[in-house]
Design a protein around this motif. Sequence first.
Motif, short mmCIF file in Angstrom:
data_model
loop_
_atom_site.label_atom_id
_atom_site.label_comp_id
_atom_site.label_asym_id
_atom_site.label_seq_id
_atom_site.Cartn_x
_atom_site.Cartn_y
_atom_site.Cartn_z
N SER A 39 1.32 40.59 -35.64
CA SER A 39 0.43 41.81 -36.47
C SER A 39 0.42 41.03 -37.68
N GLY A 40 -0.02 42.15 -38.80
CA GLY A 40 -0.28 41.54 -39.79
C GLY A 40 -2.11 41.46 -39.56
N HIS A 41 -2.09 40.34 -40.69
CA HIS A 41 -3.36 39.61 -41.06
C HIS A 41 -4.62 39.44 -39.89
N LEU A 42 -4.68 39.56 -38.23
CA LEU A 42 -5.27 38.90 -37.85
C LEU A 42 -6.29 39.43 -36.12
N GLU A 43 -7.38 38.55 -36.68
CA GLU A 43 -8.12 39.07 -35.60
C GLU A 43 -7.66 39.94 -34.40
N LYS A 44 -6.81 39.85 -33.46
CA LYS A 44 -5.85 40.59 -32.82
C LYS A 44 -4.96 40.40 -32.23
N THR A 45 -3.97 41.70 -32.17
CA THR A 45 -2.63 41.91 -32.34
C THR A 45 -2.04 42.30 -31.38
N PRO A 46 -1.75 41.62 -30.05
CA PRO A 46 -1.15 41.87 -28.86
C PRO A 46 -0.07 41.26 -29.05
N CYS A 47 0.10 42.58 -27.82
CA CYS A 47 2.04 41.71 -27.59
C CYS A 47 1.29 41.00 -26.46
N VAL A 48 2.48 39.30 -26.45
CA VAL A 48 2.90 38.61 -25.60
C VAL A 48 3.56 38.20 -24.40
N GLU A 49 3.07 37.75 -23.14
CA GLU A 49 4.32 37.11 -23.12
C GLU A 49 3.96 35.18 -22.80
N LEU A 50 4.84 34.71 -23.61
CA LEU A 50 4.49 33.55 -23.23
C LEU A 50 5.78 32.60 -23.59
N PRO A 51 6.05 31.20 -23.15
CA PRO A 51 7.36 29.99 -23.22
C PRO A 51 7.68 29.95 -23.96
N VAL A 52 8.85 30.40 -24.08
CA VAL A 52 9.88 29.92 -26.00
C VAL A 52 9.26 28.35 -25.91
N GLY A 53 9.03 28.44 -26.55
CA GLY A 53 8.74 27.23 -28.09
C GLY A 53 7.72 26.39 -27.25
N ILE A 54 6.65 28.18 -27.20
CA ILE A 54 5.32 27.83 -28.33
C ILE A 54 4.63 27.48 -29.62
N SER A 55 3.73 26.78 -30.09
CA SER A 55 4.03 26.28 -31.74
C SER A 55 3.44 27.59 -32.05
N LEU A 56 3.43 27.73 -32.99
CA LEU A 56 3.14 29.20 -34.00
C LEU A 56 1.84 29.00 -34.68
N GLY A 57 1.41 27.29 -34.90
CA GLY A 57 0.36 27.67 -34.65
C GLY A 57 -0.76 27.78 -32.89
N GLU A 58 -0.55 27.20 -32.40
CA GLU A 58 -1.06 27.92 -31.37
C GLU A 58 -0.80 30.10 -30.62
N LEU A 59 0.63 30.34 -31.25
CA LEU A 59 0.73 31.90 -31.52
C LEU A 59 -0.23 32.06 -31.58
N VAL A 60 -0.61 32.31 -33.12
CA VAL A 60 -1.37 32.61 -34.30
C VAL A 60 -2.82 32.29 -33.73
N GLU A 61 -3.50 31.24 -33.68
CA GLU A 61 -4.91 31.24 -33.45
C GLU A 61 -5.49 31.46 -31.82
N THR A 62 -4.89 30.93 -30.86
CA THR A 62 -5.35 31.70 -29.73
C THR A 62 -4.96 32.37 -29.32
N HIS A 63 -3.63 33.32 -29.35
CA HIS A 63 -3.12 34.62 -29.15
C HIS A 63 -3.25 35.26 -30.33
N GLY A 64 -3.51 35.51 -31.39
CA GLY A 64 -4.01 36.34 -32.61
C GLY A 64 -5.32 36.33 -33.29
N GLY A 65 -6.06 35.23 -32.34
CA GLY A 65 -7.51 34.73 -32.29
C GLY A 65 -7.54 34.37 -33.63
N GLY A 66 -6.57 33.78 -34.39
CA GLY A 66 -6.74 33.37 -36.21
C GLY A 66 -6.57 34.80 -36.86
N VAL A 67 -7.03 34.27 -38.46
CA VAL A 67 -6.20 34.60 -39.19
C VAL A 67 -8.27 35.88 -39.58
#
Length: 424
Positions: free
Chosen positions: A246-274
């Motif tokens: 949520s917040g200032h992202l291009e996309k705000t989905p709820c996604v299932e990902l492996p525990v331990g994914i990096s914050l950057g990958e979560l924001v950029e790949t799955h949130g579409g970046g700021v």
Amino acid sequence: MTTPQLLFKNRVPGETAFLDVYRRGGGYAGLEKALKTMTPAEVTEEVKASGLRGRGGAGFPTGTKWSFFPAEAGGEKYLVANGDEMEPGTYKDRELLRADPHQLVEGMIIAAYAMQIPVGYVFVRFAYEECSRNLERAIDEAKEAGYLGGDILGTGFSFELHVHRSAGRYILGEETALLNGLEGRRPNPRSKPPFPAQAGLFGRPTNVNNVETLANVPHILTGGAEWFSGLARTKKGAGTKLFGLSGHLEKTPCVELPVGISLGELVETHGGGVRGGRRFKACLPGGASTPFLTRDHWDVAMDFDSLAEAKSRLGTGCVTVFDESTCMVAATLNLNRFFARESCGWCTPCRDGLPLVNWLLERIERGEGKAEDLEMLRDQVRNITGRSFCALAEGAMGPVEALLRLFGDELEDHVRKGRCPLKP
């Protein structure tokens, strides 16, 4: 790398997977395995070996929590699923119950078998009416199919399950306040000990787990502890996690990902970046009560231990992103206003401390702050942390502590310039 979908494998936008769809995907196979081929103690050991940790915020090892429960005790015992999801920015349990409610039902039956519990309750946030209806339908279907009630699958084990709609306060997410709410009492947290495993609902042994935590249990039984643990990207992680963006992202989905994914990958790949091409300034990594992270934490692994080392918490795993235009004083004030409003008023650090923090942040944001206000703010963090009756006030201090530690210059600019430096 493709992420195996466990909790969202039956998820179809706008639809809910009920019994036929759930069984086609292997649903209730874990329950059958547990009841027909394993002892209750073996089920607990399998969950312990999987490394599953609580998905509601605290992150306590689930199998260990089950092992503390007096399964051999006679009389009434209770299992409670905590679905009182009222922390700002957190909505992953809602998405799970919208998509596939039978996972929770099956997970609760398996957990009840492991701890030899005859009665269970799902405590659901008052606003989640659709989720409550989904659960009630899933419970009826499970009863009709012989998965709930007496002599389940002819094994002699019996379990009944009920849905309870919350009255709607954040404090009800604290497990002992939740138990008071279930009993029809004022939802104050209870003194511990005794812990709920010894004296919980109606004074009887009770186990409380989060909705997402329990929904993982069928997958551990069908896939095995080693397989489940290996889904994580870090050695100390286990399984997958629902991350709500949520917040200032291009996309705000709820996604299932492996525990331990990096914050950057979560924001950029799955949130579409700021959004709007702006720069990332900060985020709450696991709900409103978790300390902020900054761009310096881009590579941190989203697991319990890595985030603890970064002086934050995984919490619920729901990430709220703030872009470069955000005033972090105003953002923290907004969060603290929520916590102060939701305090049950039971203890002084929370009842009186949080309004004082609000008053200080309001003065600073209005441009009326003084240098001594910053020191008083630091004092309040020290005075409140570790001294409140439950974790509400301590959680509220997470963003305030991080504001002082990571954005001290911004605070000082407010005081020195006599205004918010981010406003024109």
